[in-house]
Scaffold this motif. Structure first.
Motif, PDB file in Angstrom:
ATOM      1  N   UNK A 177       1.028  -1.223   0.094  1.00 34.60           N
ATOM      2  CA  UNK A 177       0.009   0.108  -0.011  1.00 34.60           C
ATOM      3  C   UNK A 177       0.845   1.283   0.000  1.00 34.60           C
ATOM      4  N   UNK A 178       1.768   1.403   0.717  1.00 38.36           N
ATOM      5  CA  UNK A 178       2.710   2.542   1.003  1.00 38.36           C
ATOM      6  C   UNK A 178       3.583   2.636  -0.164  1.00 38.36           C
ATOM      7  N   UNK A 179       3.932   1.660  -0.882  1.00 40.11           N
ATOM      8  CA  UNK A 179       5.001   2.109  -2.117  1.00 40.11           C
ATOM      9  C   UNK A 179       3.896   2.421  -3.337  1.00 40.11           C
ATOM     10  N   UNK A 180       2.526   1.722  -3.504  1.00 40.56           N
ATOM     11  CA  UNK A 180       1.579   1.903  -4.389  1.00 40.56           C
ATOM     12  C   UNK A 180       1.249   3.362  -4.322  1.00 40.56           C
ATOM     13  N   UNK A 181       1.184   3.865  -3.134  1.00 37.71           N
ATOM     14  CA  UNK A 181       0.532   5.431  -2.916  1.00 37.71           C
ATOM     15  C   UNK A 181       1.896   6.384  -3.333  1.00 37.71           C
ATOM     16  N   UNK A 182       3.168   6.007  -3.105  1.00 40.56           N
ATOM     17  CA  UNK A 182       4.159   6.671  -3.480  1.00 40.56           C
ATOM     18  C   UNK A 182       4.341   6.712  -5.050  1.00 40.56           C
ATOM     19  N   UNK A 183       4.013   5.701  -5.717  1.00 41.34           N
ATOM     20  CA  UNK A 183       4.222   5.545  -7.242  1.00 41.34           C
ATOM     21  C   UNK A 183       2.998   6.412  -7.716  1.00 41.34           C
ATOM     22  N   UNK A 184       1.750   6.279  -7.192  1.00 42.18           N
ATOM     23  CA  UNK A 184       0.519   7.196  -7.628  1.00 42.18           C
ATOM     24  C   UNK A 184       0.937   8.372  -7.332  1.00 42.18           C
ATOM     25  N   UNK A 185       1.477   8.796  -6.558  1.00 45.82           N
ATOM     26  CA  UNK A 185       1.638  10.380  -5.973  1.00 45.82           C
ATOM     27  C   UNK A 185       2.644  11.031  -6.995  1.00 45.82           C
ATOM     28  N   UNK A 186       3.736  10.140  -7.363  1.00 50.76           N
ATOM     29  CA  UNK A 186       4.704  10.498  -8.190  1.00 50.76           C
ATOM     30  C   UNK A 186       4.371  10.722  -9.833  1.00 50.76           C
ATOM     31  N   UNK A 187       3.398   9.596 -10.115  1.00 53.61           N
ATOM     32  CA  UNK A 187       2.877   9.723 -11.371  1.00 53.61           C
ATOM     33  C   UNK A 187       1.820  10.916 -11.423  1.00 53.61           C
ATOM     34  N   UNK A 188       1.185  11.151 -10.466  1.00 56.20           N
ATOM     35  CA  UNK A 188       0.253  12.372 -10.661  1.00 56.20           C
ATOM     36  C   UNK A 188       1.041  13.807 -10.843  1.00 56.20           C
ATOM     37  N   UNK A 189       1.893  13.722  -9.878  1.00 57.58           N
ATOM     38  CA  UNK A 189       2.834  15.025 -10.062  1.00 57.58           C
ATOM     39  C   UNK A 189       3.526  15.139 -11.281  1.00 57.58           C
ATOM     40  N   UNK A 190       3.960  14.001 -11.934  1.00 53.11           N
ATOM     41  CA  UNK A 190       4.357  14.075 -13.416  1.00 53.11           C
ATOM     42  C   UNK A 190       3.621  14.591 -14.296  1.00 53.11           C
ATOM     43  N   UNK A 191       2.284  14.078 -14.286  1.00 50.53           N
ATOM     44  CA  UNK A 191       1.445  14.322 -15.159  1.00 50.53           C
ATOM     45  C   UNK A 191       1.147  15.898 -14.975  1.00 50.53           C
ATOM     46  N   UNK A 192       0.925  16.645 -13.893  1.00 52.02           N
ATOM     47  CA  UNK A 192       0.767  17.742 -13.640  1.00 52.02           C
ATOM     48  C   UNK A 192       1.885  18.577 -14.298  1.00 52.02           C
ATOM     49  N   UNK A 193       3.026  18.007 -14.439  1.00 52.07           N
ATOM     50  CA  UNK A 193       4.042  18.765 -15.012  1.00 52.07           C
ATOM     51  C   UNK A 193       4.174  18.764 -16.331  1.00 52.07           C
ATOM     52  N   UNK A 194       3.265  17.908 -16.920  1.00 53.14           N
ATOM     53  CA  UNK A 194       3.312  17.762 -18.422  1.00 53.14           C
ATOM     54  C   UNK A 194       4.243  16.438 -18.818  1.00 53.14           C
ATOM     55  N   UNK A 195       4.620  15.805 -17.980  1.00 50.46           N
ATOM     56  CA  UNK A 195       5.545  14.489 -18.117  1.00 50.46           C
ATOM     57  C   UNK A 195       4.642  13.431 -18.329  1.00 50.46           C
ATOM     58  N   UNK A 196       5.052  12.376 -19.442  1.00 49.99           N
ATOM     59  CA  UNK A 196       4.529  11.151 -19.552  1.00 49.99           C
ATOM     60  C   UNK A 196       5.006  10.352 -18.511  1.00 49.99           C
TER      61      UNK A 196
END
Length: 260
Positions: A177-196
């Protein structure tokens, strides 16, 4: 839908352990593409422990003729040596669709960490520019929860690849759960910056669907070690098709309007 790029490094490991040309890396890659894989990934290292420069050249021809993506991974800071011209020089020769930059050293058995952008961003900036001038999409290998993604965007990267090894290890221990949350947060931040967002390392049939359910918007997964190991039991074509079925199922399960 998330795309599957098959990493064929392990085919070269087996070939090199005996010498000669078998098993044939290009034939294995062609089998993966015949089964429906969307692309081929290789990570040539300066010590040529598996994929060699001649393999990169041959695979670039195959992927170009097949009309699929060729993803070339490597450390852009590693100096050239006999038989290895350097990562950027190799990219200049074959012009892969995607260049994935990874901060691995010679002593590492496999890639096990992402870039430290506070240290590496300005060193990466001109290299990212050179690769984009070659027509390569540039992806940077990152740890889930890393700092400095804004710098990755600022230096011109197109995508990040989330290192999923810690997630796979946590899931094997019983709670990711904790690692998935970290991955999801990183993916969300990347997308907000325009990164795939791409992902890779230790993904397998046992954990891929759970990862994609928790981390929406992943454009591509690069899978090699587990896939080749599973193929020893089930066959390469069937194993690739099993992965594609997981990706189809994950795409079908997403709420309407959420893309990957």
């Amino acid at each position: 839908m998330t795309l599957l790029s098959v990493n064929v490094n392990k085919i070269a490991v087996l070939r090199n352990s005996r010498g000669g040309s078998e098993p044939d890396v290009v034939r294995a890659a062609r089998t993966c593409l015949y089964a429906g894989a969307h692309g081929i990934t290789v990570h040539p290292r300066p010590d040529q422990r598996h994929i060699r420069t001649d393999d990169v050249l041959a695979l670039s021809v195959l992927t170009r003729e097949s009309g699929v993506e060729f993803n070339l991974e490597g450390n852009p800071f590693a100096p050239p040596r006999d038989g290895y011209p350097g990562f950027l020089a190799l990219c200049d020769q074959v012009r892969p669709a995607q260049a994935t930059l990874v901060p691995d050293g010679d002593g590492q058995i496999t890639s096990d960490h992402g870039f430290d952008f506070s240290r590496d961003a300005e060193r990466l900036r001109p290299l990212v520019g050179e690769l984009r001038a070659m027509g390569c999409r540039v992806s940077l290998f990152v740890d889930a929860g890393c700092e400095g993604l804004d710098q990755a965007a600022a230096i011109g990267a197109d995508r990040i690849e989330i290192y999923t090894g810690p997630f796979a290890e946590a899931l094997a221990r019983g709670n990711a759960d904790a690692e998935l949350a970290r991955c999801a947060a990183t993916a969300g931040q990347a997308r907000s910056l325009g990164l795939g967002v791409n992902a890779g390392h230790d993904l397998s049939q046992a954990n891929l669907e759970e990862f994609l359910e928790a981390v929406p918007g992943v454009l591509e997964v690069s899978i090699g070690h587990a896939l080749i190991g599973e193929a020893l039991y089930a066959g390469l074509q069937r194993t690739v098709q099993n992965y594609l079925a997981i990706l189809d199922q994950a795409a079908a399960a997403r709420p309407s309007g959420r893309t990957g």
